[in-house]
Design an enzyme around this catalytic site. Sequence first.
Site, PDB file in Angstrom:
ATOM      1  N   TRP A 157       0.814  -1.217   0.000  1.00 14.08           N
ATOM      2  CA  TRP A 157       0.000   0.000   0.000  1.00 14.08           C
ATOM      3  C   TRP A 157       0.855   1.278   0.000  1.00 14.08           C
ATOM      4  O   TRP A 157       0.341   2.351  -0.258  1.00 14.08           O
ATOM      5  CB  TRP A 157      -0.892   0.007   1.262  1.00 14.08           C
ATOM      6  CG  TRP A 157      -0.102  -0.259   2.516  1.00 14.08           C
ATOM      7  CD1 TRP A 157       0.080  -1.473   3.117  1.00 14.08           C
ATOM      8  CD2 TRP A 157       0.678   0.681   3.270  1.00 14.08           C
ATOM      9  NE1 TRP A 157       0.925  -1.349   4.200  1.00 14.08           N
ATOM     10  CE2 TRP A 157       1.305  -0.033   4.324  1.00 14.08           C
ATOM     11  CE3 TRP A 157       0.907   2.061   3.166  1.00 14.08           C
ATOM     12  CZ2 TRP A 157       2.148   0.579   5.257  1.00 14.08           C
ATOM     13  CZ3 TRP A 157       1.748   2.661   4.098  1.00 14.08           C
ATOM     14  CH2 TRP A 157       2.349   1.932   5.121  1.00 14.08           C
ATOM     15  N   ASN A 158       2.149   1.197   0.332  1.00 11.15           N
ATOM     16  CA  ASN A 158       2.868   2.454   0.584  1.00 11.15           C
ATOM     17  C   ASN A 158       3.201   3.242  -0.692  1.00 11.15           C
ATOM     18  O   ASN A 158       3.322   4.459  -0.654  1.00 11.15           O
ATOM     19  CB  ASN A 158       4.108   2.245   1.470  1.00 11.15           C
ATOM     20  CG  ASN A 158       5.159   1.363   0.865  1.00 11.15           C
ATOM     21  OD1 ASN A 158       4.892   0.631  -0.087  1.00 11.15           O
ATOM     22  ND2 ASN A 158       6.363   1.406   1.410  1.00 11.15           N
ATOM     23  N   PRO A 182      -2.992  -5.748  -5.956  1.00 13.74           N
ATOM     24  CA  PRO A 182      -2.521  -4.681  -5.056  1.00 13.74           C
ATOM     25  C   PRO A 182      -3.033  -4.931  -3.649  1.00 13.74           C
ATOM     26  O   PRO A 182      -3.896  -5.782  -3.434  1.00 13.74           O
ATOM     27  CB  PRO A 182      -3.174  -3.432  -5.646  1.00 13.74           C
ATOM     28  CG  PRO A 182      -4.410  -3.930  -6.323  1.00 13.74           C
ATOM     29  CD  PRO A 182      -4.132  -5.345  -6.784  1.00 13.74           C
ATOM     30  N   GLY A 235       6.881  -6.170  -0.533  1.00 17.40           N
ATOM     31  CA  GLY A 235       6.181  -6.131   0.743  1.00 17.40           C
ATOM     32  C   GLY A 235       7.133  -6.487   1.864  1.00 17.40           C
ATOM     33  O   GLY A 235       8.358  -6.360   1.719  1.00 17.40           O
ATOM     34  N   SER A 236       6.581  -6.952   2.962  1.00 16.62           N
ATOM     35  CA  SER A 236       7.421  -7.221   4.135  1.00 16.62           C
ATOM     36  C   SER A 236       8.230  -8.504   3.949  1.00 16.62           C
ATOM     37  O   SER A 236       7.842  -9.398   3.192  1.00 16.62           O
ATOM     38  CB  SER A 236       6.540  -7.342   5.367  1.00 16.62           C
ATOM     39  OG  SER A 236       5.684  -8.462   5.217  1.00 16.62           O
ATOM     40  N   GLU A 257      11.151  -7.793  -3.408  1.00 15.20           N
ATOM     41  CA  GLU A 257      11.544  -6.465  -2.914  1.00 15.20           C
ATOM     42  C   GLU A 257      10.979  -6.363  -1.508  1.00 15.20           C
ATOM     43  O   GLU A 257       9.781  -6.132  -1.338  1.00 15.20           O
ATOM     44  CB  GLU A 257      10.960  -5.371  -3.796  1.00 15.20           C
ATOM     45  CG  GLU A 257      11.534  -5.306  -5.204  1.00 15.20           C
ATOM     46  CD  GLU A 257      12.948  -4.766  -5.242  1.00 15.20           C
ATOM     47  OE1 GLU A 257      13.418  -4.214  -4.228  1.00 15.20           O
ATOM     48  OE2 GLU A 257      13.601  -4.907  -6.291  1.00 15.20           O
ATOM     49  N   LEU A 258      11.822  -6.565  -0.498  1.00 12.30           N
ATOM     50  CA  LEU A 258      11.295  -6.741   0.862  1.00 12.30           C
ATOM     51  C   LEU A 258      11.664  -5.565   1.777  1.00 12.30           C
ATOM     52  O   LEU A 258      11.988  -4.488   1.307  1.00 12.30           O
ATOM     53  CB  LEU A 258      11.798  -8.082   1.400  1.00 12.30           C
ATOM     54  CG  LEU A 258      11.495  -9.278   0.476  1.00 12.30           C
ATOM     55  CD1 LEU A 258      12.067 -10.568   1.036  1.00 12.30           C
ATOM     56  CD2 LEU A 258      10.013  -9.434   0.205  1.00 12.30           C
ATOM     57  N   CYS A 291      10.336   1.767   2.277  1.00  8.93           N
ATOM     58  CA  CYS A 291      11.283   0.683   2.576  1.00  8.93           C
ATOM     59  C   CYS A 291      12.714   1.209   2.663  1.00  8.93           C
ATOM     60  O   CYS A 291      13.572   0.570   3.252  1.00  8.93           O
ATOM     61  CB  CYS A 291      11.178  -0.377   1.489  1.00  8.93           C
ATOM     62  SG  CYS A 291      11.332   0.315  -0.153  1.00  8.93           S
ATOM     63  N   GLU A 388      11.905  -2.156  11.580  1.00  9.68           N
ATOM     64  CA  GLU A 388      11.534  -1.171  10.571  1.00  9.68           C
ATOM     65  C   GLU A 388      10.490  -0.258  11.235  1.00  9.68           C
ATOM     66  O   GLU A 388       9.398  -0.713  11.572  1.00  9.68           O
ATOM     67  CB  GLU A 388      10.915  -1.928   9.388  1.00  9.68           C
ATOM     68  CG  GLU A 388      11.246  -1.358   8.063  1.00  9.68           C
ATOM     69  CD  GLU A 388      10.597  -2.104   6.896  1.00  9.68           C
ATOM     70  OE1 GLU A 388       9.992  -3.177   7.072  1.00  9.68           O
ATOM     71  OE2 GLU A 388      10.719  -1.584   5.785  1.00  9.68           O
TER      72      GLU A 388
HETATM   73  P1  NAP Z   1       2.897  -6.811   3.657  1.00 13.54           P
HETATM   74  O1  NAP Z   1       2.052  -6.967   4.853  1.00 13.54           O
HETATM   75  O2  NAP Z   1       3.937  -7.837   3.385  1.00 13.54           O
HETATM   76  O3  NAP Z   1       1.870  -6.752   2.428  1.00 13.54           O
HETATM   77  C1  NAP Z   1       2.317  -6.615   1.107  1.00 13.54           C
HETATM   78  C2  NAP Z   1       1.327  -7.278   0.177  1.00 13.54           C
HETATM   79  O4  NAP Z   1       1.254  -8.656   0.506  1.00 13.54           O
HETATM   80  C3  NAP Z   1      -0.091  -6.723   0.280  1.00 13.54           C
HETATM   81  O5  NAP Z   1      -0.694  -6.748  -1.003  1.00 13.54           O
HETATM   82  C4  NAP Z   1      -0.775  -7.731   1.185  1.00 13.54           C
HETATM   83  O6  NAP Z   1      -2.150  -7.820   0.936  1.00 13.54           O
HETATM   84  C5  NAP Z   1      -0.099  -9.019   0.737  1.00 13.54           C
HETATM   85  N1  NAP Z   1      -0.115 -10.099   1.722  1.00 13.54           N
HETATM   86  C6  NAP Z   1      -0.045 -10.009   3.072  1.00 13.54           C
HETATM   87  N2  NAP Z   1      -0.060 -11.252   3.616  1.00 13.54           N
HETATM   88  C7  NAP Z   1      -0.139 -12.145   2.581  1.00 13.54           C
HETATM   89  C8  NAP Z   1      -0.209 -13.569   2.483  1.00 13.54           C
HETATM   90  N3  NAP Z   1      -0.166 -14.353   3.558  1.00 13.54           N
HETATM   91  N4  NAP Z   1      -0.258 -14.124   1.257  1.00 13.54           N
HETATM   92  C9  NAP Z   1      -0.304 -13.358   0.158  1.00 13.54           C
HETATM   93  N5  NAP Z   1      -0.250 -12.001   0.173  1.00 13.54           N
HETATM   94  C10 NAP Z   1      -0.169 -11.401   1.374  1.00 13.54           C
HETATM   95  O7  NAP Z   1       3.638  -5.431   3.599  1.00 13.54           O
HETATM   96  P2  NAP Z   1       3.021  -3.983   3.790  1.00 13.54           P
HETATM   97  O8  NAP Z   1       2.859  -3.731   5.219  1.00 13.54           O
HETATM   98  O9  NAP Z   1       1.817  -3.811   2.905  1.00 13.54           O
HETATM   99  O10 NAP Z   1       4.165  -3.075   3.142  1.00 13.54           O
HETATM  100  C11 NAP Z   1       5.225  -2.607   3.870  1.00 13.54           C
HETATM  101  C12 NAP Z   1       6.439  -3.489   3.674  1.00 13.54           C
HETATM  102  O11 NAP Z   1       6.811  -3.490   2.304  1.00 13.54           O
HETATM  103  C13 NAP Z   1       7.629  -2.948   4.423  1.00 13.54           C
HETATM  104  O12 NAP Z   1       8.349  -3.996   5.017  1.00 13.54           O
HETATM  105  C14 NAP Z   1       8.458  -2.287   3.319  1.00 13.54           C
HETATM  106  O13 NAP Z   1       9.820  -2.171   3.620  1.00 13.54           O
HETATM  107  C15 NAP Z   1       8.186  -3.201   2.179  1.00 13.54           C
HETATM  108  N6  NAP Z   1       8.459  -2.533   0.904  1.00 13.54           N
HETATM  109  C16 NAP Z   1       9.574  -2.886   0.199  1.00 13.54           C
HETATM  110  C17 NAP Z   1       9.877  -2.234  -0.988  1.00 13.54           C
HETATM  111  C18 NAP Z   1      11.098  -2.595  -1.778  1.00 13.54           C
HETATM  112  O14 NAP Z   1      11.183  -2.166  -2.920  1.00 13.54           O
HETATM  113  N7  NAP Z   1      12.031  -3.361  -1.241  1.00 13.54           N
HETATM  114  C19 NAP Z   1       9.032  -1.217  -1.452  1.00 13.54           C
HETATM  115  C20 NAP Z   1       7.908  -0.881  -0.709  1.00 13.54           C
HETATM  116  C21 NAP Z   1       7.635  -1.551   0.466  1.00 13.54           C
HETATM  117  P3  NAP Z   1      -3.222  -6.971   1.796  1.00 13.54           P
HETATM  118  O15 NAP Z   1      -2.631  -5.617   1.990  1.00 13.54           O
HETATM  119  O16 NAP Z   1      -4.410  -6.974   0.914  1.00 13.54           O
HETATM  120  O17 NAP Z   1      -3.396  -7.706   3.068  1.00 13.54           O
END
Ligand code: NAP
Length: 486
Positions: A157-158, A182, A235-236, A257-258, A291, A388
């Site tokens: 979402w960020n 998304p 994502g995370s 990309e975590l 991130c 983080e």
């Molecule tokens: P997140 O909880 O890992 O969620 C990311 C995506 O994964 C969302 O679409 C979420 O869906 C989905 N998701 C969550 N649990 C899942 C599961 N068990 N199975 C399948 N999909 C699942 O991360 P976030 O809190 O949204 O984003 C923040 C994280 O992203 C931070 O750690 C940040 O550092 C990282 N990030 C990394 C980069 C990079 O380029 N390295 C860039 C941006 C962000 P829902 O939201 O619909 O639940």
Amino acid sequence: MSPLELGNPELLKNCSFINGEWLQGESQFKVINPANSQVVAAVDEVSPTQLEMAIQTASKALLEWQEKTVDERASLLSKWFELIMTNQSDLAYIMTAEQGKPRKEALGEVAYGAKYIEWYAEEARRINGDVLPVNQNGRRALVLRRPVGVVTSITPWNFPGAMILRKAAPALAAGCTFVVKPSEQTPLSALALAYLANEAGIPAGVFSVIVGSNAQPIGEVLTTHPKVAKFSFTGSTAVGKKLLAQCASTVKKTSMELGGNAPLMVFDDADIDVAVNGTMGSKFRNAGQTCVCANRIFVHSKIHDEFVQKLKSRVMELKVGEGNQEGVSVGPLIEEKAVAKVERLIASAINSGARLELGGRRDPAGELFFQPTILTGITPQMDIFNSEIFGPVAAIIPFENEEEVINLANQTEYGLCSYAFTSNMNRVFRLSEKLDFGMVGINEGVLSNPAAPFGGVKESGMGREGGRWGIDDYLENKYVCIGNLD
Ligand code: NAP
């Protein structure tokens, strides 16, 4: 229902876009504006049948997409880029409404994401193979670079727009088809991008967006379906590890990309104003929810107090509020859980001896707003050093020498981005080589660029987005041996 007034209301969609069609669902979930808790839209859940259809039609569309000449593919991508830029203002309104970021940042993200499409429309023309010298007469060896096939993706979402386009642009340029889910918190930017892809003439099945609030079962299909060749996630780290394990069942190619825990180092030979500027850009953008945010700010003890004073006066100028209000530079956090986490990290740091220099509380602008905060006296034993933060909190750690700070900077399982401020050229090379991070910013707080490889090492992931490296992630090297030639 929607309080959003757009120049082009067609951009606001409320159901999945699959194989060129908008498919309604049987139940809905709500998209909430984090600035005021109002419902921005009710969005239809994707059904299991629709999800299957998204992958099957992406697979069918591969042939048509790959048979297009490179000029045709490049020109469709360029058209998509132009339409995104024409609709930049509305896309930014949608983004601020569902994510909360200030308007200036939302406009910036739309342009930044679009730039990847523009860049890869050109790169599509440079997917060159090789002819190899071999040691047998009558033989030739070729290497073709072929699209991997159907790509599925899950994004956070960020950065509701750019995280999709950084993947979709190289994938489509390479000749792959693409299905993205998304975050349920920010599906509207993704759907608007799909609308514009369709308007640009990108064929049905080449770019599909599936929206739903139940990420786990959707993710299960995207990571295990036999017709999917590659899965790309942002994502995370915790969720990335689960999805990576799921991908193993069918040996998919993956890009991850975590998360990050970026160190930012200010040496005693740095230009302090440049360092303060860089810290502001890296730390407070998107209310600290990136991130690549400076998570641990190391400042040499000789300049520590001067740096903190200058940072303080800049942070005091930040205006917290709803993203479309004039002059606002810090929006809300995404949800209550995020605010509670920031509060917990601050309280625990103060309990362990950190000093609160500024902020430290929820902001009166609304439930999810947090005051830009500065903490000094942070130590490696504190939770805030090792987590983080994902909020507008600058955590400052004093240091004495280069070797010590490199060791401390590398003391994390993450390896995404790092920053250093110094005027010593010898040190610049030492840091560039010794910091265990995929990216190093020198005298610069914001690095990302479509021409450059964005990505991490260690538990921050694998693969790169941007530049010629970004397209490699969507190509296979195919060896062709031709024998018995005259
Ligand atoms: P997140 O909880 O890992 O969620 C990311 C995506 O994964 C969302 O679409 C979420 O869906 C989905 N998701 C969550 N649990 C899942 C599961 N068990 N199975 C399948 N999909 C699942 O991360 P976030 O809190 O949204 O984003 C923040 C994280 O992203 C931070 O750690 C940040 O550092 C990282 N990030 C990394 C980069 C990079 O380029 N390295 C860039 C941006 C962000 P829902 O939201 O619909 O639940």
